[in-house]
Design a protein around this motif. Structure first.
Motif, PDB file in Angstrom:
ATOM      1  N   ASP A  21      34.447  -8.616   3.042  1.00 41.58           N
ATOM      2  CA  ASP A  21      34.095  -9.414   1.870  1.00 41.58           C
ATOM      3  C   ASP A  21      34.678  -8.710   0.647  1.00 41.58           C
ATOM      4  N   HIS A  22      34.326  -9.186  -0.513  1.00 46.23           N
ATOM      5  CA  HIS A  22      34.878  -8.654  -1.762  1.00 46.23           C
ATOM      6  C   HIS A  22      34.493  -7.200  -2.040  1.00 46.23           C
ATOM      7  N   THR A  23      33.361  -6.747  -1.503  1.00 48.88           N
ATOM      8  CA  THR A  23      32.903  -5.388  -1.814  1.00 48.88           C
ATOM      9  C   THR A  23      33.755  -4.307  -1.169  1.00 48.88           C
ATOM     10  N   GLU A  65      36.636 -11.604  -6.565  1.00 45.75           N
ATOM     11  CA  GLU A  65      35.618 -12.656  -6.689  1.00 45.75           C
ATOM     12  C   GLU A  65      34.722 -12.653  -5.452  1.00 45.75           C
ATOM     13  N   SER A  66      33.467 -12.960  -5.669  1.00 50.18           N
ATOM     14  CA  SER A  66      32.484 -12.945  -4.593  1.00 50.18           C
ATOM     15  C   SER A  66      32.889 -13.861  -3.444  1.00 50.18           C
ATOM     16  N   THR A  67      32.770 -13.326  -2.232  1.00 49.21           N
ATOM     17  CA  THR A  67      33.039 -14.102  -1.012  1.00 49.21           C
ATOM     18  C   THR A  67      31.856 -13.939  -0.075  1.00 49.21           C
ATOM     19  N   HIS A  68      31.870 -14.669   1.015  1.00 48.54           N
ATOM     20  CA  HIS A  68      30.756 -14.666   1.969  1.00 48.54           C
ATOM     21  C   HIS A  68      31.156 -13.941   3.250  1.00 48.54           C
ATOM     22  N   TYR A  69      30.499 -12.814   3.513  1.00 48.53           N
ATOM     23  CA  TYR A  69      30.862 -12.004   4.672  1.00 48.53           C
ATOM     24  C   TYR A  69      30.768 -12.738   6.010  1.00 48.53           C
ATOM     25  N   CYS A  80      31.787  -4.826   5.057  1.00 46.06           N
ATOM     26  CA  CYS A  80      31.051  -5.418   3.945  1.00 46.06           C
ATOM     27  C   CYS A  80      30.313  -4.259   3.288  1.00 46.06           C
TER      28      CYS A  80
END
Length: 152
Positions: free
Chosen positions: A15-17, A45-49, A72
Motif C-alpha cells: 500500500d502507500h505506506t 496517495e492512500s490506497t487499500h492494502y 503494508c
C-alpha cells in the motif's frame, strides 16, 4: 496453482505506506538476479492494502511468479488479504528466523513485511532469509497439505 511457478520471477506490492521499502527490496533482489514484477503504487496517495495483497497473490497462485513479497504498515492486513487466495501461504515476518521457517516448514510462497515495524536493513535480511531457505518436505509436507485442505 495452475502450473509450475516461474522460477525467477517475484511479484512485489504494497500500500502507500510502504513504497520506499518496497522499492529498496525490489532493487536488492533485482541485483541478485530475480526478475521483479512491481505492481505496487508509485505515489503516496492512500490506497487499500487488500487490493494489493490480492493482486500479488493471484500472480503467485497462477504460477506467473514463484514468490510474492507484500508490505503494508504492519504486514498483517495485506497478509490476511493474500491468504484468502487459494494456494497462497503467506506469513508476516519481523525477524529472519520466522522468514526462514515459513519457507522450511510451511512452504510459504509469499512473505509480508511491516514497513512501520522493521527498518530497511532488517527487511533486506528478512527477504534474504526467505528467498534462500528451502522447503524441507517430509513431515512438513503432510502439514502443508492439511493447510491446503482447509481451502475447501
Amino acid at each position: 496453482m495452475t502450473g509450475q511457478p516461474n522460477p525467477n520471477r517475484i511479484v512485489l506490492s504494497s500500500d502507500h505506506t510502504a513504497i520506499p521499502l518496497r522499492q529498496a527490496i525490489a532493487a536488492h533482489i533485482a541485483a541478485q538476479g530475480w526478475v521483479v514484477i512491481d505492481i505496487g503504487p508509485r505515489t503516496p496517495e492512500s490506497t487499500h492494502y487488500p487490493e494489493h495483497g490480492k493482486a500479488a497473490a493471484r500472480l503467485v497462485a497462477s504460477g506467473d511468479c514463484r514468490f510474492g513479497i507484500i508490505l503494508c504498515g504492519t504486514g498483517q492486513g495485506i497478509m490476511m488479504a493474500a491468504n484468502k487466495v487459494k494456494g497462497i501461504r503467506c506469513g508476516a515476518c519481523a525477524d529472519t528466523f520466522s522468514a526462514r521457517m515459513i519457507r522450511q516448514h510451511n512452504d510459504a510462497n509469499m512473505l509480508s513485511i511491516g514497513a512501520r515495524v522493521v527498518g530497511e536493513g532488517l527487511a533486506l535480511d528478512i527477504v534474504d532469509a526467505f528467498l534462500t531457505a528451502q522447503f524441507e518436505g517430509g513431515r512438513h509436507a503432510t502439514r502443508v497439505a492439511m493447510i491446503g485442505a482447509l481451502e475447501g
